[in-house]
Design a protein around this motif. Structure first.
Motif, mmCIF file in Angstrom:
data_model
loop_
_atom_site.group_PDB
_atom_site.id
_atom_site.type_symbol
_atom_site.label_atom_id
_atom_site.label_comp_id
_atom_site.label_asym_id
_atom_site.label_seq_id
_atom_site.Cartn_x
_atom_site.Cartn_y
_atom_site.Cartn_z
ATOM 1 N N TRP A 123 0.730 -0.836 -0.005
ATOM 2 C CA TRP A 123 0.301 -0.240 0.007
ATOM 3 C C TRP A 123 0.824 0.911 -0.263
ATOM 4 O O TRP A 123 0.653 1.925 0.973
ATOM 5 N N ARG A 124 1.203 1.230 -0.875
ATOM 6 C CA ARG A 124 2.450 2.364 -0.958
ATOM 7 C C ARG A 124 1.200 3.556 -1.880
ATOM 8 O O ARG A 124 0.256 2.717 -2.706
ATOM 9 N N GLY A 125 1.731 5.122 -1.778
ATOM 10 C CA GLY A 125 0.278 5.705 -2.633
ATOM 11 C C GLY A 125 -0.833 6.234 -1.408
ATOM 12 O O GLY A 125 -0.487 6.424 -0.313
ATOM 13 N N ALA A 126 -1.437 7.107 -2.005
ATOM 14 C CA ALA A 126 -2.721 7.994 -1.578
ATOM 15 C C ALA A 126 -3.703 7.554 -0.454
ATOM 16 O O ALA A 126 -3.314 8.311 0.750
ATOM 17 N N SER A 204 10.438 -4.324 -3.815
ATOM 18 C CA SER A 204 9.196 -3.390 -5.296
ATOM 19 C C SER A 204 8.666 -4.641 -5.231
ATOM 20 O O SER A 204 7.037 -4.160 -5.935
ATOM 21 N N GLY A 205 9.505 -5.905 -5.837
ATOM 22 C CA GLY A 205 8.144 -6.794 -6.405
ATOM 23 C C GLY A 205 6.561 -7.370 -5.593
ATOM 24 O O GLY A 205 6.801 -7.880 -6.052
ATOM 25 N N HIS A 206 7.274 -7.132 -4.450
ATOM 26 C CA HIS A 206 5.602 -6.972 -3.261
ATOM 27 C C HIS A 206 4.859 -5.837 -3.180
ATOM 28 O O HIS A 206 4.050 -6.005 -2.688
ATOM 29 N N ALA A 207 5.019 -4.855 -3.608
ATOM 30 C CA ALA A 207 4.907 -3.899 -3.633
ATOM 31 C C ALA A 207 3.439 -3.864 -3.964
ATOM 32 O O ALA A 207 2.695 -4.470 -5.093
ATOM 33 N N THR A 208 2.360 -3.067 -3.271
ATOM 34 C CA THR A 208 1.242 -2.823 -4.066
ATOM 35 C C THR A 208 0.507 -1.157 -4.638
ATOM 36 O O THR A 208 0.971 0.055 -3.296
ATOM 37 N N TYR A 209 0.026 -1.016 -4.463
ATOM 38 C CA TYR A 209 -0.628 0.664 -4.641
ATOM 39 C C TYR A 209 -1.682 1.220 -4.423
ATOM 40 O O TYR A 209 -2.920 0.459 -4.949
ATOM 41 N N ALA A 210 -1.589 1.197 -3.449
ATOM 42 C CA ALA A 210 -3.358 2.372 -2.577
ATOM 43 C C ALA A 210 -3.711 3.709 -3.682
ATOM 44 O O ALA A 210 -3.287 4.901 -3.079
ATOM 45 N N ALA A 211 -4.544 3.340 -4.424
ATOM 46 C CA ALA A 211 -4.836 4.808 -5.093
ATOM 47 C C ALA A 211 -6.211 5.668 -4.868
ATOM 48 O O ALA A 211 -6.997 4.757 -3.621
ATOM 49 N N LYS A 212 -5.945 6.765 -5.064
ATOM 50 C CA LYS A 212 -6.648 7.232 -4.259
ATOM 51 C C LYS A 212 -8.072 7.059 -4.588
ATOM 52 O O LYS A 212 -8.331 6.217 -5.981
#
Length: 322
Positions: A123-126, A204-212
């Protein structure tokens, strides 16, 4: 330490208060410009600015810090002067909302540390708090990260885990994480040399993105499983709030709960109301399980609890929610 703090909402204000209480010297506070708020659209200071003014801390509110404009260059020069004049050790960043270019990240003696409300690289991100609930995560936490120019990609200095309660909303989880973030940054600064020595690069291969979040995400699809819709209601509270339709009416769903009941409604369709009582509105979901709506709001009205919904007599068994 001599610190500059950068943050905007209540989550960041909690961390700022923790740093003040710990006795750090806050040289300056950076926060976003005042925004229109409420029905009168009156310019309102951020939670961080309000707290900073309460403690007589200098406040700076640049529109951005990009070197590509005259305004951004001037803001960077002002920040560089603050760092030099006050021998700033660290810039602490929490939900600031502005991109910090590498030139800014390199200004403090020990760089910039970010208080991030997830267990990076997840959950990288906003919107990490909301996405954790929406995805059914059983735990989250705080990561103190050495910032680099990427989006939440810097080395991790410390992590603190926090279980997600099955009844947590984004609001309740936010408040617990805010307190945890304050204590985590105080602890990290107190043992910074040790944390720096054991810093961990992110996988970084395990990264997920927390979109707005968007308002459109709040539309309830009754063909989904009840547990998924329960997460939707909890994850989108207090904004943008899940919603459903009955005819032309929009109903905002402020709270709901899972009901473990299959046998009595085998012929009911997804979205069909099968009970209206003092406990709430029971609706069949796509997996045959039931979601009970316990707080609803009609357009132009106030949120109603389960007893008030029953008294309003606007909903009845057999009606179909869309």
């Amino acid at each position: 330490m001599n610190l500059i703090f950068a943050g905007t909402p209540e989550f960041a204000a909690t961390a700022l208060q923790a740093l003040i209480d710990a006795g750090h010297h806050i040289v300056a506070v950076y926060t976003q410009p005042d925004r229109p708020s409420g029905r009168g659209q009156k310019l309102t200071p951020s939670a961080v600015k309000a707290l900073a003014l309460e403690h007589n801390l200098p406040v700076y509110q640049p529109v951005h810090l990009k070197a590509s404009t005259t305004e951004g260059l001037a803001a960077q020069a002002e920040l560089a002067a603050l760092v030099a004049d006050h021998q700033v050790d660290v810039m602490v960043v929490a939900a600031y909302g502005l991109i910090l270019p590498q030139s800014v990240l390199d200004m403090p003696r020990l760089g910039c540390l970010n208080i991030h409300a997830s267990l990076l690289p997840r959950w990288r991100g906003a919107a990490p708090i909301h996405r954790a609930i929406l995805s059914g995560d059983t735990e989250t936490g705080i990561t103190i990260m050495q910032m680099d120019a990427g989006l939440d990609t810097g080395d991790m200095l410390s992590k603190v885990h926090l279980p997600i309660d099955p009844k947590d909303t984004s609001a309740t989880l936010h408040d617990r994480l805010a307190v945890l973030g304050g204590s985590a940054i105080v602890d990290t600064l107190a043992h910074l040399a040790d944390y720096h020595a054991h810093r961990t690069p992110q996988a970084s291969g395990h990264a997920t993105y927390a979109a707005k979040l968007s308002k459109a995400e709040g539309k309830i699809d009754w063909s989904c499983a009840a547990i998924v819709l329960d997460r939707l209601v909890r994850g989108l509270q207090p904004w943008p709030v899940a919603y459903t339709q009955i005819g032309e009416d929009i109903l905002r769903v402020w709270s709901a709960e899972l009901v473990h009941d299959r046998a009595t409604h085998t012929a009911a369709l997804a979205g069909e109301i099968i009970a209206v009582d003092k406990h709430g509105i029971s609706v069949v979901c796509g997996d045959g399980q039931v979601l009970r709506l316990t707080q609803l709001q009609w357009a132009g009205g106030k949120p109603l609890n389960s007893v008030q919904i029953l008294q309003a007599q606007k909903l009845s068994v057999g009606q179909q929610l869309q």
